[in-house]
Design a protein around this motif. Structure first.
Motif, PDB file in Angstrom:
ATOM      1  N   GLY A  65      37.513  31.677  41.375  1.00 42.54           N
ATOM      2  CA  GLY A  65      38.593  30.724  41.642  1.00 42.54           C
ATOM      3  C   GLY A  65      38.637  30.300  43.101  1.00 42.54           C
ATOM      4  O   GLY A  65      38.820  29.115  43.410  1.00 42.54           O
ATOM      5  N   LEU A  66      38.461  31.246  43.997  1.00 43.12           N
ATOM      6  CA  LEU A  66      38.473  30.913  45.422  1.00 43.12           C
ATOM      7  C   LEU A  66      37.194  30.153  45.810  1.00 43.12           C
ATOM      8  O   LEU A  66      37.234  29.225  46.616  1.00 43.12           O
ATOM      9  N   LEU A  67      36.092  30.507  45.187  1.00 42.62           N
ATOM     10  CA  LEU A  67      34.834  29.795  45.418  1.00 42.62           C
ATOM     11  C   LEU A  67      34.953  28.346  44.929  1.00 42.62           C
ATOM     12  O   LEU A  67      34.388  27.428  45.527  1.00 42.62           O
ATOM     13  N   ARG A  68      35.717  28.139  43.869  1.00 42.40           N
ATOM     14  CA  ARG A  68      35.962  26.781  43.362  1.00 42.40           C
ATOM     15  C   ARG A  68      36.662  25.940  44.441  1.00 42.40           C
ATOM     16  O   ARG A  68      36.322  24.777  44.648  1.00 42.40           O
ATOM     17  N   ILE A  69      37.635  26.533  45.113  1.00 42.20           N
ATOM     18  CA  ILE A  69      38.340  25.813  46.185  1.00 42.20           C
ATOM     19  C   ILE A  69      37.381  25.542  47.348  1.00 42.20           C
ATOM     20  O   ILE A  69      37.346  24.431  47.878  1.00 42.20           O
ATOM     21  N   PHE A  70      36.609  26.539  47.732  1.00 38.75           N
ATOM     22  CA  PHE A  70      35.661  26.370  48.837  1.00 38.75           C
ATOM     23  C   PHE A  70      34.662  25.253  48.538  1.00 38.75           C
ATOM     24  O   PHE A  70      34.404  24.384  49.378  1.00 38.75           O
ATOM     25  N   THR A  71      34.091  25.270  47.354  1.00 31.48           N
ATOM     26  CA  THR A  71      33.104  24.251  46.995  1.00 31.48           C
ATOM     27  C   THR A  71      33.754  22.878  46.945  1.00 31.48           C
ATOM     28  O   THR A  71      33.133  21.871  47.289  1.00 31.48           O
ATOM     29  N   HIS A  72      35.013  22.837  46.554  1.00 30.07           N
ATOM     30  CA  HIS A  72      35.745  21.566  46.565  1.00 30.07           C
ATOM     31  C   HIS A  72      35.921  21.063  48.004  1.00 30.07           C
ATOM     32  O   HIS A  72      35.829  19.860  48.254  1.00 30.07           O
ATOM     33  N   LEU A  92      42.382  26.828  50.761  1.00 33.18           N
ATOM     34  CA  LEU A  92      41.430  27.917  50.936  1.00 33.18           C
ATOM     35  C   LEU A  92      41.985  28.979  51.875  1.00 33.18           C
ATOM     36  O   LEU A  92      41.993  30.174  51.548  1.00 33.18           O
ATOM     37  N   VAL A  93      42.476  28.551  53.016  1.00 34.68           N
ATOM     38  CA  VAL A  93      42.998  29.500  54.006  1.00 34.68           C
ATOM     39  C   VAL A  93      44.237  30.216  53.473  1.00 34.68           C
ATOM     40  O   VAL A  93      44.349  31.445  53.575  1.00 34.68           O
ATOM     41  N   ASN A  94      45.161  29.474  52.881  1.00 35.86           N
ATOM     42  CA  ASN A  94      46.406  30.070  52.394  1.00 35.86           C
ATOM     43  C   ASN A  94      46.205  30.948  51.166  1.00 35.86           C
ATOM     44  O   ASN A  94      46.876  31.968  51.004  1.00 35.86           O
ATOM     45  N   ASP A  95      45.291  30.545  50.289  1.00 37.13           N
ATOM     46  CA  ASP A  95      45.140  31.253  49.020  1.00 37.13           C
ATOM     47  C   ASP A  95      44.247  32.479  49.121  1.00 37.13           C
ATOM     48  O   ASP A  95      44.253  33.322  48.224  1.00 37.13           O
ATOM     49  N   ALA A  96      43.491  32.605  50.192  1.00 38.31           N
ATOM     50  CA  ALA A  96      42.603  33.762  50.339  1.00 38.31           C
ATOM     51  C   ALA A  96      43.378  35.072  50.227  1.00 38.31           C
ATOM     52  O   ALA A  96      42.856  36.059  49.697  1.00 38.31           O
ATOM     53  N   SER A  97      44.613  35.089  50.681  1.00 40.00           N
ATOM     54  CA  SER A  97      45.416  36.318  50.605  1.00 40.00           C
ATOM     55  C   SER A  97      45.812  36.671  49.167  1.00 40.00           C
ATOM     56  O   SER A  97      46.245  37.793  48.908  1.00 40.00           O
ATOM     57  N   HIS A  98      45.647  35.734  48.245  1.00 42.85           N
ATOM     58  CA  HIS A  98      45.977  35.981  46.836  1.00 42.85           C
ATOM     59  C   HIS A  98      44.785  36.518  46.044  1.00 42.85           C
ATOM     60  O   HIS A  98      44.931  36.838  44.862  1.00 42.85           O
ATOM     61  N   LEU A  99      43.635  36.615  46.683  1.00 44.80           N
ATOM     62  CA  LEU A  99      42.436  37.097  45.995  1.00 44.80           C
ATOM     63  C   LEU A  99      42.665  38.516  45.499  1.00 44.80           C
ATOM     64  O   LEU A  99      43.031  39.403  46.268  1.00 44.80           O
ATOM     65  N   GLN A 100      42.450  38.729  44.207  1.00 43.73           N
ATOM     66  CA  GLN A 100      42.677  40.040  43.608  1.00 43.73           C
ATOM     67  C   GLN A 100      41.395  40.796  43.305  1.00 43.73           C
ATOM     68  O   GLN A 100      41.429  41.962  42.962  1.00 43.73           O
ATOM     69  N   GLU A 101      40.267  40.116  43.415  1.00 46.07           N
ATOM     70  CA  GLU A 101      38.974  40.737  43.130  1.00 46.07           C
ATOM     71  C   GLU A 101      38.353  41.183  44.453  1.00 46.07           C
ATOM     72  O   GLU A 101      38.016  40.356  45.296  1.00 46.07           O
ATOM     73  N   HIS A 102      38.231  42.480  44.624  1.00 47.45           N
ATOM     74  CA  HIS A 102      37.743  43.020  45.892  1.00 47.45           C
ATOM     75  C   HIS A 102      36.445  43.790  45.655  1.00 47.45           C
ATOM     76  O   HIS A 102      36.458  44.885  45.096  1.00 47.45           O
ATOM     77  N   ARG A 103      35.349  43.175  46.087  1.00 48.27           N
ATOM     78  CA  ARG A 103      34.024  43.792  46.005  1.00 48.27           C
ATOM     79  C   ARG A 103      33.123  43.047  46.980  1.00 48.27           C
ATOM     80  O   ARG A 103      33.437  41.929  47.389  1.00 48.27           O
ATOM     81  N   HIS A 105      30.629  40.558  48.338  1.00 49.62           N
ATOM     82  CA  HIS A 105      30.173  39.265  47.815  1.00 49.62           C
ATOM     83  C   HIS A 105      29.820  38.374  48.999  1.00 49.62           C
ATOM     84  O   HIS A 105      30.526  38.377  50.016  1.00 49.62           O
ATOM     85  N   PHE A 106      28.761  37.601  48.880  1.00 45.47           N
ATOM     86  CA  PHE A 106      28.279  36.777  49.993  1.00 45.47           C
ATOM     87  C   PHE A 106      29.340  35.828  50.525  1.00 45.47           C
ATOM     88  O   PHE A 106      29.336  35.495  51.713  1.00 45.47           O
ATOM     89  N   PHE A 107      30.259  35.393  49.692  1.00 48.73           N
ATOM     90  CA  PHE A 107      31.305  34.461  50.116  1.00 48.73           C
ATOM     91  C   PHE A 107      32.511  35.194  50.676  1.00 48.73           C
ATOM     92  O   PHE A 107      32.952  34.932  51.797  1.00 48.73           O
ATOM     93  N   THR A 108      33.042  36.138  49.927  1.00 48.90           N
ATOM     94  CA  THR A 108      34.264  36.815  50.370  1.00 48.90           C
ATOM     95  C   THR A 108      34.028  37.693  51.593  1.00 48.90           C
ATOM     96  O   THR A 108      34.955  37.932  52.361  1.00 48.90           O
ATOM     97  N   ASP A 109      32.790  38.138  51.794  1.00 52.29           N
ATOM     98  CA  ASP A 109      32.483  38.928  52.989  1.00 52.29           C
ATOM     99  C   ASP A 109      32.672  38.103  54.263  1.00 52.29           C
ATOM    100  O   ASP A 109      32.796  38.655  55.350  1.00 52.29           O
ATOM    101  N   ARG A 110      32.725  36.776  54.115  1.00 52.76           N
ATOM    102  CA  ARG A 110      32.848  35.900  55.286  1.00 52.76           C
ATOM    103  C   ARG A 110      34.163  35.121  55.311  1.00 52.76           C
ATOM    104  O   ARG A 110      34.327  34.210  56.118  1.00 52.76           O
ATOM    105  N   LEU A 111      35.087  35.470  54.437  1.00 52.81           N
ATOM    106  CA  LEU A 111      36.360  34.743  54.360  1.00 52.81           C
ATOM    107  C   LEU A 111      37.154  34.776  55.658  1.00 52.81           C
ATOM    108  O   LEU A 111      37.927  33.864  55.929  1.00 52.81           O
ATOM    109  N   SER A 112      36.963  35.811  56.451  1.00 51.12           N
ATOM    110  CA  SER A 112      37.730  35.910  57.693  1.00 51.12           C
ATOM    111  C   SER A 112      37.414  34.751  58.645  1.00 51.12           C
ATOM    112  O   SER A 112      38.184  34.477  59.568  1.00 51.12           O
TER     113      SER A 112
END
Length: 192
Positions: A65-72, A92-103, A105-112
């Motif tokens: 879901g977050l990757l969908r926003i990023f690609t958009h 993308l910036v606001n919703d990152a804190s709602h991410l519930q899947e924590h593992r 991943h090439f994308f989420t590892d760089r969300l900061s």
């Protein structure tokens, strides 16, 4: 076979999925231009966000879901749709804190990195390479950006790396009339 126009419904997740299926079906049948599809993808994101932003819907935001926003965000920049890009980047910036899947991943590892990730040439190049090598990627490392809109129909990361290299991002056709009507209906009702 003609793809049926999705109905307006009162559940944000169903409405978003219906819009995504409609876009996917019309792209597959080659009877919608990419910009019109992009406009509906934006509406699907806008509406679908209610599923995790409003507790009543009890939906958890996943990496996909977050990757969908990023690609958009990438597609909006590729289309040079500045106001939509700014909106999607804020999501993308606001919703990152709602991410519930924590593992890992090439994308989420760089969300900061926040918005900077969208313009990071090295990261965009790695996305482009993933697209080229998709068949050899390990499914356990996904989801991948080409599994969400615009899927394999266009490569926004390549357009951002090499402007004007992707013809599908040239917005020269009028918006599909059915798409215009559908967006107007969505914005007149409860999804205003």
């Amino acid at each position: 076979m003609r793809t049926l126009r999705p109905k307006i419904c009162d559940h944000p997740l169903v409405q978003a999925d219906d819009l995504r299926f409609y876009v996917s079906d019309r792209l597959r049948d080659d009877n919608i231009d990419l910009y019109s599809a992009f406009l509906l993808a934006h509406e699907a994101l806008r509406i679908g966000r209610n599923g995790y932003l409003q507790p009543a819907w009890n939906y958890n935001l996943s990496i996909s879901g977050l990757l969908r926003i990023f690609t958009h965000c990438l597609a909006a920049r590729a289309f040079r749709a500045d106001s939509m890009a700014m909106t999607a980047e804020t999501w993308l910036v606001n919703d990152a804190s709602h991410l519930q899947e924590h593992r890992p991943h090439f994308f989420t590892d760089r969300l900061s990195e926040g918005r900077a990730l969208i313009t990071d040439g090295t990261f965009l190049e790695s996305l482009s390479q993933m697209r080229e090598q998709y068949d050899s990627l390990n499914d356990d490392d996904g989801p991948f950006h080409l599994e969400v809109f615009p899927w394999h129909y266009a490569a926004p990361e390549r357009e951002l790396l090499i402007p004007h290299s992707q013809a599908r991002f040239r917005n020269t056709t009028p918006v599909d009339p059915e798409v215009s009507d559908l967006i107007a209906d969505l914005r007149r009702g409860q999804w205003a």
